[in-house]
Design a protein around this motif. Structure first.
Motif, short mmCIF file in Angstrom:
data_model
loop_
_atom_site.label_atom_id
_atom_site.label_comp_id
_atom_site.label_asym_id
_atom_site.label_seq_id
_atom_site.Cartn_x
_atom_site.Cartn_y
_atom_site.Cartn_z
N PRO A 1 0.83 -1.21 0.00
CA PRO A 1 0.00 0.00 0.00
C PRO A 1 0.86 1.27 0.00
O PRO A 1 2.06 1.21 0.29
CB PRO A 1 -0.75 -0.13 1.33
N ILE A 2 0.23 2.38 -0.32
CA ILE A 2 0.89 3.67 -0.18
C ILE A 2 0.86 4.07 1.29
O ILE A 2 -0.21 4.12 1.90
CB ILE A 2 0.19 4.75 -1.03
N VAL A 3 2.02 4.31 1.86
CA VAL A 3 2.12 4.73 3.27
C VAL A 3 2.33 6.25 3.29
O VAL A 3 3.33 6.75 2.78
CB VAL A 3 3.28 4.02 3.98
N LYS A 4 1.39 6.95 3.86
CA LYS A 4 1.47 8.42 3.87
C LYS A 4 2.69 8.89 4.67
O LYS A 4 2.91 8.46 5.80
CB LYS A 4 0.19 9.02 4.43
N GLY A 5 3.47 9.75 4.03
CA GLY A 5 4.65 10.31 4.68
C GLY A 5 5.93 9.53 4.45
O GLY A 5 7.01 9.97 4.84
#
Length: 234
Positions: free
Chosen positions: A175-179
């Motif tokens: 997944p895209i991990v924010k930050g």
């Protein structure tokens, strides 16, 4: 007798040490090939290495599997990396990520160059890559005709001159991990002695050469690490 001994010693230094160095080089190469053979689904690999973790420059080597054997496609290509070297952990840390990543679409402000086989998207003034961790669009390419400053706190314009030609490095996906970091590309450098904010950059000529050689059927990936730690990446 003393002079003869000194001459013999000098001869040994000139002849034996280079051979020893050559042996070490061959051993490292064989170990690398063993690691490449572990990549069962990938037949094209770009390897980017630097001399140490804080170096801003390095080299890129293009390997391709032909008839079951790995071969270098080009001689080494000079590249620049993040201003703070390698080891990206978060957004705006000025580092290029270490690891193995698939290569995504190529893009650029001009029409698709002749001979390019990988997917290519021509950019416009309405194309952005979002590096605002608070946005649901984080680490995504968004086409938007409205005012970007009202929608995002931070973004990159994809019609930037350094992105005349570029290739997406699929970092921080699924997944895209924010930050964790966003907008990592192969792109054109501003100058050979410069640095990037986390991408890998090179001359326009070399980038086009790579872009035209990449084949989506060969599932190309990029491997990034310090030279001394390269084998640990796999």
């Amino acid at each position: 007798m003393k002079k003869f001994f000194l001459l013999l010693l000098c001869f040994a230094c000139i002849v034996l040490f280079p051979l020893e160095s050559l042996g070490a080089t061959l051993t490292d190469h064989n170990k690398l090939i063993e690691k490449l053979n572990q990549l069962k689904k990938n037949e094209q690999v770009l390897i980017v290495t630097t001399s140490h973790s804080k170096a801003r420059s390095g080299t890129l080597t293009f390997y391709q599997k032909e008839k079951g054997k790995w071969k270098k496609v080009f001689s080494e290509i000079n590249v620049i990396v993040g201003k703070n070297g390698l080891g990206k952990r978060k957004e705006r840390d000025g580092k290029t990520p270490i690891g193995i990543y698939p290569l995504g679409t190529a893009f650029g402000s001009g029409k698709k160059p002749s001979g390019v086989k990988i997917p290519y998207r021509q950019t416009t003034k309405y194309d952005y890559w979002i590096d605002d961790p608070s946005s649901k669009d984080y680490n995504k390419w968004i086409h938007y005709r409205g005012n970007p400053y009202k929608r995002w706190k931070s973004f990159e314009r994809l019609n930037h001159p350094l992105y005349k030609y570029a290739i997406v490095i699929r970092y921080n996906e699924n997944p895209i991990v924010k930050g964790k970091g966003s907008a990592v590309f192969l792109h054109i450098w501003s100058r050979p002695s410069g640095y990037t904010l986390g991408c890998v950059a090179m001359s326009e000529q070399n980038l086009l050469k790579i872009m035209k050689k990449l084949d989506p059927k060969k599932n190309p990936v990029i491997v990034i690490n310090e030279k001394r730690k390269l084998l640990d990446t796999f």
